[in-house]
Design an enzyme around this catalytic site. Structure first.
Site, short mmCIF file in Angstrom:
data_model
loop_
_atom_site.label_atom_id
_atom_site.label_comp_id
_atom_site.label_asym_id
_atom_site.label_seq_id
_atom_site.Cartn_x
_atom_site.Cartn_y
_atom_site.Cartn_z
CG HIS A 49 -1.96 -1.04 1.23
ND1 HIS A 49 -2.80 -1.25 2.29
CD2 HIS A 49 -2.31 -1.93 0.27
CE1 HIS A 49 -3.64 -2.23 1.99
NE2 HIS A 49 -3.36 -2.67 0.77
CD GLU A 51 -1.07 3.82 4.01
OE1 GLU A 51 -0.94 3.15 2.96
OE2 GLU A 51 -2.16 3.94 4.60
CB CYS A 75 -5.73 -0.65 5.76
SG CYS A 75 -4.09 -1.33 5.49
CB CYS A 84 -0.92 0.85 6.30
SG CYS A 84 -0.66 0.12 4.68
ZN LIG Z 1 -2.76 -0.33 3.96
#
Ligand SMILES: [Zn+2]
Length: 146
Positions: A49, A51, A75, A84
């Site tokens: 993702h 991040e 998330c 994350c």
């Molecule tokens: Zn994430």
């Protein structure tokens, strides 16, 4: 607080399309002393993702007091990739996080923010929300499929 960093995250998030789908195209920048030190965006499902992507660029670097700017709430849940929010919570270098919009995904909806706050991070929500929402809204999951 600085609009230009969130707008940089938003600009970078466009690189996520179309490979990130069905995940939302998110962008993230990490700032140290007023300079961008890392940029990330959401990769294809099962990969980083935004991040986590940004964090790879500062792996092993001793950088105190970092700020993170991310277009969507990190998330809170483990999906195909680790959460994350937990990864950020565990990184003592990241002390302040600017989130543009809260994730309407029923699995998130503020839970990611709660994880960050519980870890002692300074969390701000709403920076450049109008600009981010304009781009991101149509990609957000608002309810779980039956
Ligand atoms: Zn994430």
């Amino acid at each position: 607080m600085n609009d230009k960093f969130m707008l940089a995250a938003l600009a970078h998030s466009r690189k996520a399309l179309p490979k990130c789908l069905p995940n939302p195209p998110v962008g993230c920048v990490i700032v140290h002393s007023g300079e961008i030190v890392a940029l990330g965006y959401t990769h294809s499902p099962g990969n980083h993702h935004a991040e986590a992507d940004a964090l790879t660029y500062i792996q092993g670097q001793d950088l105190p007091f970092l700020q993170m700017y991310v277009t969507l709430e990190p998330c809170s849940f483990q999906g195909r990739t680790p959460s994350c929010a937990l990864a950020i919570a565990k990184d003592p270098r990241i002390q302040e996080i600017y989130v543009s919009i809260v994730d309407p995904d029923p699995r998130n909806q503020g839970k990611g923010l709660d994880i960050l706050k519980a870890a002692g991070k300074i969390v701000h929500v709403g920076l450049c929300a109008e600009e981010v929402n304009h781009f991101l809204e149509k990609y957000l999951l608002k309810s779980l499929k039956p």
